[in-house]
Write a protein that holds these residues in place. Sequence first.
Motif, PDB file in Angstrom:
ATOM      1  N   LYS A 253       0.836  -1.190   0.000  1.00  0.00           N
ATOM      2  CA  LYS A 253       0.000   0.000   0.000  1.00  0.00           C
ATOM      3  C   LYS A 253       0.876   1.247   0.000  1.00  0.00           C
ATOM      4  O   LYS A 253       2.021   1.219   0.461  1.00  0.00           O
ATOM      5  CB  LYS A 253      -0.910   0.033   1.237  1.00  0.00           C
ATOM      6  N   THR A 254       0.313   2.316  -0.504  1.00  0.00           N
ATOM      7  CA  THR A 254       0.984   3.606  -0.450  1.00  0.00           C
ATOM      8  C   THR A 254       0.793   4.207   0.939  1.00  0.00           C
ATOM      9  O   THR A 254       0.090   3.663   1.797  1.00  0.00           O
ATOM     10  CB  THR A 254       0.429   4.555  -1.521  1.00  0.00           C
ATOM     11  N   GLY A 257      -2.713   4.528   2.159  1.00  0.00           N
ATOM     12  CA  GLY A 257      -3.513   3.322   2.305  1.00  0.00           C
ATOM     13  C   GLY A 257      -4.056   2.726   1.019  1.00  0.00           C
ATOM     14  O   GLY A 257      -4.798   1.733   1.049  1.00  0.00           O
ATOM     15  N   PHE A 259      -3.904   0.572  -2.427  1.00  0.00           N
ATOM     16  CA  PHE A 259      -3.148  -0.568  -2.939  1.00  0.00           C
ATOM     17  C   PHE A 259      -2.437  -0.199  -4.241  1.00  0.00           C
ATOM     18  O   PHE A 259      -2.990   0.510  -5.089  1.00  0.00           O
ATOM     19  CB  PHE A 259      -4.080  -1.770  -3.199  1.00  0.00           C
TER      20      PHE A 259
END
Length: 350
Positions: A253-254, A257, A259
Amino acid sequence: MTDVTIDALEASFANVEMPGAVVRPVLAGGHAPCGAGFETFLRSGASVEMKAFTGVTGDAGGFAVPREIDAVIDATLKSISPIRAIANVVKVGSAGYRKLVTTGGTVSGWAAETGARAETATPNFVEIAPSMGELFANPSASQAMLDDAQFDVEAWLASEIAMEFAKAEGAAFVNGSGTNRPKGFLQAPTASSNDATRAFGTLQYLASGAAGDFAANPQDRLIDLVQSLRGPYRQNGSFVMNSSTLARIRKFKTSDGAFLWAPSLAAGQPATLLGYPVIEAEDMPDIAANALAIAFGDFRSGYLIAERTETAILRDPYSNKPFVNFYATKRIGGCVSNSEAIKLMKFAVS
Protein backbone atom coordinates in the motif's frame (compact mmCIF):
# COMPACT_ATOMS: atom_id res chain seq x y z
CA MET A 1 -58.63 -67.12 -60.61
CA THR A 2 -54.93 -66.44 -59.93
CA ASP A 3 -55.39 -66.23 -56.15
CA VAL A 4 -57.17 -69.57 -56.09
CA THR A 5 -54.31 -71.21 -58.02
CA ILE A 6 -51.65 -69.82 -55.61
CA ASP A 7 -53.59 -71.04 -52.57
CA ALA A 8 -53.85 -74.51 -54.09
CA LEU A 9 -50.08 -74.64 -54.77
CA GLU A 10 -49.24 -73.56 -51.21
CA ALA A 11 -51.54 -76.25 -49.85
CA SER A 12 -49.90 -78.91 -52.03
CA PHE A 13 -46.42 -78.09 -50.68
CA ALA A 14 -47.47 -77.88 -47.06
CA ASN A 15 -46.79 -81.53 -46.31
CA VAL A 16 -43.71 -81.96 -48.51
CA GLU A 17 -40.44 -82.35 -46.60
CA MET A 18 -37.29 -80.90 -48.14
CA PRO A 19 -34.57 -83.51 -48.92
CA GLY A 20 -32.00 -83.68 -46.13
CA ALA A 21 -34.05 -81.61 -43.73
CA VAL A 22 -33.56 -82.50 -40.08
CA VAL A 23 -36.68 -82.67 -37.99
CA ARG A 24 -35.63 -81.26 -34.60
CA PRO A 25 -37.54 -82.22 -31.46
CA VAL A 26 -39.23 -79.55 -29.45
CA LEU A 27 -37.08 -78.39 -26.56
CA ALA A 28 -38.10 -79.87 -23.23
CA GLY A 29 -40.49 -77.53 -21.55
CA GLY A 30 -41.03 -75.62 -24.74
CA HIS A 31 -44.76 -76.15 -24.53
CA ALA A 32 -44.95 -76.82 -20.80
CA PRO A 33 -48.05 -75.55 -19.08
CA CYS A 34 -47.86 -72.68 -16.64
CA GLY A 35 -47.84 -74.96 -13.61
CA ALA A 36 -45.00 -77.20 -14.85
CA GLY A 37 -42.59 -76.09 -12.12
CA PHE A 38 -45.04 -76.81 -9.33
CA GLU A 39 -46.00 -80.11 -11.00
CA THR A 40 -42.34 -81.16 -11.05
CA PHE A 41 -42.11 -80.40 -7.33
CA LEU A 42 -45.14 -82.56 -6.70
CA ARG A 43 -43.80 -85.51 -8.78
CA SER A 44 -40.12 -85.52 -7.66
CA GLY A 45 -39.89 -83.26 -4.65
CA ALA A 46 -37.33 -80.99 -6.37
CA SER A 47 -37.59 -77.42 -5.22
CA VAL A 48 -37.61 -74.46 -7.57
CA GLU A 49 -34.87 -71.86 -6.71
CA MET A 50 -35.65 -68.30 -7.69
CA LYS A 51 -32.84 -65.63 -7.93
CA ALA A 52 -33.11 -61.91 -8.41
CA PHE A 53 -31.07 -60.22 -11.15
CA THR A 54 -29.04 -57.29 -9.79
CA GLY A 55 -26.05 -55.30 -10.95
CA VAL A 56 -24.38 -55.48 -7.54
CA THR A 57 -22.25 -58.54 -8.36
CA GLY A 58 -20.99 -59.73 -11.71
CA ASP A 59 -22.56 -63.21 -11.80
CA ALA A 60 -25.96 -61.92 -10.69
CA GLY A 61 -26.25 -59.64 -13.68
CA GLY A 62 -23.48 -57.12 -13.16
CA PHE A 63 -21.55 -58.40 -16.19
CA ALA A 64 -24.50 -57.40 -18.36
CA VAL A 65 -24.45 -53.81 -17.10
CA PRO A 66 -22.03 -51.75 -19.28
CA ARG A 67 -19.59 -49.43 -17.53
CA GLU A 68 -19.76 -45.86 -18.76
CA ILE A 69 -16.76 -43.59 -18.84
CA ASP A 70 -17.15 -39.86 -19.19
CA ALA A 71 -15.97 -38.88 -22.65
CA VAL A 72 -14.29 -35.79 -21.21
CA ILE A 73 -11.25 -36.68 -19.11
CA ASP A 74 -10.45 -34.25 -16.35
CA ALA A 75 -6.76 -33.41 -16.19
CA THR A 76 -4.68 -31.67 -13.60
CA LEU A 77 -3.98 -28.31 -15.12
CA LYS A 78 -0.31 -27.57 -15.57
CA SER A 79 1.14 -24.14 -15.15
CA ILE A 80 2.04 -22.86 -18.60
CA SER A 81 4.35 -19.90 -18.92
CA PRO A 82 2.73 -17.08 -20.89
CA ILE A 83 6.01 -15.66 -22.22
CA ARG A 84 5.06 -16.72 -25.74
CA ALA A 85 2.04 -14.41 -25.60
CA ILE A 86 4.15 -11.30 -24.94
CA ALA A 87 7.36 -12.13 -26.86
CA ASN A 88 8.23 -11.69 -30.53
CA VAL A 89 7.41 -15.01 -32.28
CA VAL A 90 8.73 -15.59 -35.81
CA LYS A 91 8.33 -18.55 -38.17
CA VAL A 92 11.63 -19.68 -39.67
CA GLY A 93 12.51 -21.95 -42.58
CA SER A 94 15.54 -23.60 -41.00
CA ALA A 95 17.51 -23.83 -37.78
CA GLY A 96 20.02 -21.29 -39.10
CA TYR A 97 17.90 -18.21 -38.39
CA ARG A 98 19.81 -14.99 -37.76
CA LYS A 99 18.65 -11.49 -36.88
CA LEU A 100 20.54 -8.20 -37.14
CA VAL A 101 20.13 -5.63 -34.40
CA THR A 102 21.55 -2.12 -34.63
CA THR A 103 23.14 -0.75 -31.48
CA GLY A 104 23.32 2.84 -32.65
CA GLY A 105 26.57 4.64 -33.42
CA THR A 106 25.30 7.23 -35.86
CA VAL A 107 26.09 10.71 -34.60
CA SER A 108 24.94 14.09 -35.88
CA GLY A 109 26.29 17.64 -35.76
CA TRP A 110 25.38 21.23 -36.36
CA ALA A 111 26.76 23.41 -39.12
CA ALA A 112 26.22 26.77 -40.73
CA GLU A 113 24.50 27.00 -44.08
CA THR A 114 27.78 27.01 -45.95
CA GLY A 115 29.89 25.30 -43.30
CA ALA A 116 31.80 22.10 -43.91
CA ARG A 117 30.21 18.76 -42.98
CA ALA A 118 32.52 16.25 -41.40
CA GLU A 119 31.94 12.52 -41.83
CA THR A 120 29.91 10.97 -39.02
CA ALA A 121 30.13 7.47 -37.55
CA THR A 122 28.11 4.63 -39.07
CA PRO A 123 25.70 2.36 -37.20
CA ASN A 124 26.92 -0.81 -35.52
CA PHE A 125 25.22 -4.16 -35.98
CA VAL A 126 25.00 -7.22 -33.75
CA GLU A 127 23.96 -10.63 -35.04
CA ILE A 128 21.40 -12.51 -32.94
CA ALA A 129 21.20 -16.30 -33.31
CA PRO A 130 18.54 -17.92 -31.10
CA SER A 131 19.53 -21.24 -29.56
CA MET A 132 17.46 -23.94 -31.26
CA GLY A 133 16.39 -27.33 -29.93
CA GLU A 134 13.96 -30.09 -30.75
CA LEU A 135 11.19 -30.86 -28.34
CA PHE A 136 9.79 -34.39 -28.64
CA ALA A 137 7.39 -36.86 -27.08
CA ASN A 138 6.80 -40.50 -28.03
CA PRO A 139 3.91 -42.07 -26.05
CA SER A 140 2.32 -45.33 -27.18
CA ALA A 141 -1.04 -47.09 -26.87
CA SER A 142 -2.08 -50.60 -27.81
CA GLN A 143 -4.30 -51.02 -30.84
CA ALA A 144 -6.86 -52.81 -28.65
CA MET A 145 -6.98 -49.76 -26.38
CA LEU A 146 -7.53 -47.47 -29.36
CA ASP A 147 -10.30 -49.73 -30.66
CA ASP A 148 -12.15 -50.41 -27.41
CA ALA A 149 -11.75 -47.29 -25.26
CA GLN A 150 -14.91 -45.32 -24.58
CA PHE A 151 -13.22 -42.03 -25.48
CA ASP A 152 -11.05 -40.74 -28.32
CA VAL A 153 -7.60 -41.88 -27.18
CA GLU A 154 -5.78 -40.27 -30.09
CA ALA A 155 -7.33 -36.85 -29.48
CA TRP A 156 -6.59 -37.17 -25.77
CA LEU A 157 -2.92 -38.02 -26.39
CA ALA A 158 -2.61 -35.11 -28.81
CA SER A 159 -3.96 -32.67 -26.23
CA GLU A 160 -1.67 -34.10 -23.53
CA ILE A 161 1.36 -33.67 -25.80
CA ALA A 162 0.37 -30.10 -26.64
CA MET A 163 -0.02 -29.28 -22.95
CA GLU A 164 3.36 -30.78 -22.07
CA PHE A 165 5.09 -28.99 -24.95
CA ALA A 166 3.64 -25.65 -23.84
CA LYS A 167 4.86 -26.27 -20.30
CA ALA A 168 8.37 -27.30 -21.42
CA GLU A 169 8.90 -24.43 -23.82
CA GLY A 170 7.55 -21.91 -21.30
CA ALA A 171 10.13 -23.04 -18.74
CA ALA A 172 12.87 -22.79 -21.37
CA PHE A 173 11.92 -19.21 -22.32
CA VAL A 174 12.57 -18.17 -18.71
CA ASN A 175 15.43 -20.41 -17.54
CA GLY A 176 16.56 -22.44 -20.57
CA SER A 177 20.29 -23.16 -20.70
CA GLY A 178 20.62 -22.55 -24.45
CA THR A 179 22.02 -26.06 -25.06
CA ASN A 180 19.67 -27.90 -27.42
CA ARG A 181 16.87 -25.65 -26.20
CA PRO A 182 15.99 -21.94 -26.08
CA LYS A 183 18.08 -19.67 -23.87
CA GLY A 184 15.90 -18.08 -21.21
CA PHE A 185 16.12 -14.36 -20.50
CA LEU A 186 17.16 -15.05 -16.89
CA GLN A 187 20.24 -16.89 -18.22
CA ALA A 188 21.55 -13.77 -19.94
CA PRO A 189 24.47 -12.00 -18.22
CA THR A 190 23.43 -9.20 -15.85
CA ALA A 191 25.00 -6.01 -14.52
CA SER A 192 23.87 -3.01 -12.52
CA SER A 193 25.19 -0.46 -15.02
CA ASN A 194 22.78 1.55 -17.15
CA ASP A 195 22.14 1.37 -20.88
CA ALA A 196 24.81 3.91 -21.80
CA THR A 197 27.69 1.89 -20.34
CA ARG A 198 26.44 -1.69 -20.29
CA ALA A 199 27.57 -4.16 -22.96
CA PHE A 200 24.97 -5.26 -25.49
CA GLY A 201 23.40 -8.57 -24.52
CA THR A 202 23.70 -7.90 -20.78
CA LEU A 203 20.52 -7.18 -18.84
CA GLN A 204 20.40 -4.49 -16.19
CA TYR A 205 19.23 -5.39 -12.69
CA LEU A 206 18.14 -3.14 -9.85
CA ALA A 207 18.66 -4.26 -6.26
CA SER A 208 15.69 -4.59 -3.93
CA GLY A 209 17.78 -3.17 -1.06
CA ALA A 210 17.75 -6.27 1.15
CA ALA A 211 19.04 -9.82 0.77
CA GLY A 212 16.11 -12.04 -0.13
CA ASP A 213 13.49 -9.38 0.64
CA PHE A 214 12.26 -5.89 -0.09
CA ALA A 215 13.81 -2.98 1.73
CA ALA A 216 11.73 -0.24 3.33
CA ASN A 217 9.22 1.41 1.01
CA PRO A 218 9.13 -1.41 -1.57
CA GLN A 219 6.87 0.62 -3.84
CA ASP A 220 9.79 3.01 -4.39
CA ARG A 221 11.93 0.11 -5.67
CA LEU A 222 9.20 -0.95 -8.08
CA ILE A 223 8.91 2.60 -9.40
CA ASP A 224 12.70 2.69 -9.93
CA LEU A 225 12.45 -0.56 -11.86
CA VAL A 226 9.77 0.88 -14.14
CA GLN A 227 11.59 4.14 -14.74
CA SER A 228 14.88 2.39 -15.52
CA LEU A 229 13.27 1.29 -18.79
CA ARG A 230 13.47 3.98 -21.46
CA GLY A 231 10.26 5.59 -22.67
CA PRO A 232 9.89 3.86 -26.06
CA TYR A 233 10.00 0.45 -24.36
CA ARG A 234 8.05 1.47 -21.28
CA GLN A 235 4.91 2.09 -23.34
CA ASN A 236 4.59 -1.65 -23.95
CA GLY A 237 6.02 -2.75 -20.61
CA SER A 238 4.75 -5.67 -18.54
CA PHE A 239 5.65 -7.09 -15.14
CA VAL A 240 6.53 -10.80 -15.06
CA MET A 241 6.61 -12.74 -11.77
CA ASN A 242 5.27 -15.93 -10.20
CA SER A 243 2.22 -16.24 -7.96
CA SER A 244 4.24 -16.29 -4.72
CA THR A 245 5.89 -12.96 -5.50
CA LEU A 246 2.60 -11.59 -6.73
CA ALA A 247 0.90 -12.48 -3.45
CA ARG A 248 3.33 -10.27 -1.55
CA ILE A 249 3.09 -7.34 -3.95
CA ARG A 250 -0.70 -7.36 -3.94
CA LYS A 251 -0.56 -6.43 -0.23
CA PHE A 252 1.62 -3.34 -0.75
CA LYS A 253 0.00 0.00 0.00
CA THR A 254 0.98 3.61 -0.45
CA SER A 255 1.32 6.00 2.49
CA ASP A 256 -2.34 6.97 2.17
CA GLY A 257 -3.51 3.32 2.31
CA ALA A 258 -4.19 2.75 -1.41
CA PHE A 259 -3.15 -0.57 -2.94
CA LEU A 260 -0.49 -0.53 -5.65
CA TRP A 261 -2.31 -3.44 -7.27
CA ALA A 262 -5.35 -2.74 -9.45
CA PRO A 263 -7.53 -5.76 -10.34
CA SER A 264 -8.80 -6.25 -13.87
CA LEU A 265 -12.14 -4.60 -14.56
CA ALA A 266 -12.83 -6.44 -17.83
CA ALA A 267 -12.74 -10.09 -18.82
CA GLY A 268 -9.55 -11.07 -20.62
CA GLN A 269 -7.62 -8.04 -19.41
CA PRO A 270 -4.70 -8.54 -16.96
CA ALA A 271 -4.51 -6.81 -13.61
CA THR A 272 -2.12 -3.87 -13.36
CA LEU A 273 0.68 -2.79 -11.06
CA LEU A 274 1.64 0.89 -11.21
CA GLY A 275 -0.46 1.07 -14.35
CA TYR A 276 1.27 -1.79 -16.20
CA PRO A 277 -0.10 -5.30 -16.85
CA VAL A 278 1.14 -8.16 -14.67
CA ILE A 279 1.91 -11.51 -16.31
CA GLU A 280 1.93 -14.45 -13.92
CA ALA A 281 4.64 -16.94 -14.92
CA GLU A 282 5.24 -19.84 -12.55
CA ASP A 283 8.68 -20.47 -14.03
CA MET A 284 9.98 -17.26 -12.45
CA PRO A 285 11.92 -17.88 -9.21
CA ASP A 286 10.58 -17.16 -5.73
CA ILE A 287 11.91 -14.25 -3.72
CA ALA A 288 15.22 -15.38 -2.22
CA ALA A 289 18.74 -14.07 -1.74
CA ASN A 290 20.13 -12.87 -5.10
CA ALA A 291 17.07 -14.20 -6.97
CA LEU A 292 15.94 -12.36 -10.10
CA ALA A 293 12.31 -12.74 -9.12
CA ILE A 294 10.74 -9.79 -10.97
CA ALA A 295 11.13 -8.74 -14.60
CA PHE A 296 9.75 -5.65 -16.27
CA GLY A 297 10.07 -4.78 -19.91
CA ASP A 298 8.82 -4.75 -23.47
CA PHE A 299 9.22 -8.45 -24.21
CA ARG A 300 8.05 -8.08 -27.80
CA SER A 301 11.16 -6.00 -28.40
CA GLY A 302 13.40 -7.79 -25.91
CA TYR A 303 12.85 -11.54 -26.39
CA LEU A 304 12.78 -13.48 -29.66
CA ILE A 305 11.13 -16.89 -30.17
CA ALA A 306 11.92 -18.68 -33.44
CA GLU A 307 10.00 -21.83 -34.36
CA ARG A 308 10.48 -24.01 -37.41
CA THR A 309 6.94 -25.33 -37.75
CA GLU A 310 3.94 -26.13 -35.66
CA THR A 311 3.93 -29.32 -33.60
CA ALA A 312 3.99 -32.38 -35.89
CA ILE A 313 2.57 -35.71 -34.72
CA LEU A 314 3.42 -38.94 -36.57
CA ARG A 315 1.18 -41.96 -35.98
CA ASP A 316 3.41 -45.04 -36.18
CA PRO A 317 1.60 -48.42 -35.97
CA TYR A 318 4.49 -50.41 -37.52
CA SER A 319 7.72 -50.15 -35.55
CA ASN A 320 6.46 -51.32 -32.14
CA LYS A 321 3.59 -53.75 -32.78
CA PRO A 322 1.10 -54.30 -31.18
CA PHE A 323 1.48 -50.73 -29.93
CA VAL A 324 0.83 -47.54 -31.86
CA ASN A 325 3.41 -44.82 -31.21
CA PHE A 326 2.54 -41.13 -31.44
CA TYR A 327 5.82 -39.37 -32.19
CA ALA A 328 5.52 -35.61 -31.77
CA THR A 329 8.26 -33.09 -32.52
CA LYS A 330 8.68 -29.34 -32.46
CA ARG A 331 11.78 -27.30 -33.32
CA ILE A 332 11.98 -24.06 -31.39
CA GLY A 333 14.54 -21.55 -30.18
CA GLY A 334 14.72 -18.35 -28.21
CA CYS A 335 17.07 -15.70 -26.84
CA VAL A 336 17.24 -12.09 -25.70
CA SER A 337 17.20 -9.90 -28.79
CA ASN A 338 17.41 -6.46 -27.18
CA SER A 339 18.98 -6.22 -23.75
CA GLU A 340 17.78 -2.64 -23.27
CA ALA A 341 14.11 -3.67 -23.39
CA ILE A 342 14.06 -5.91 -20.27
CA LYS A 343 14.98 -4.99 -16.69
CA LEU A 344 15.25 -7.27 -13.65
CA MET A 345 14.93 -6.84 -9.91
CA LYS A 346 17.56 -8.68 -7.91
CA PHE A 347 16.77 -9.37 -4.26
CA ALA A 348 20.07 -8.23 -2.86
CA VAL A 349 21.48 -5.27 -0.96
CA SER A 350 23.23 -3.95 -4.05
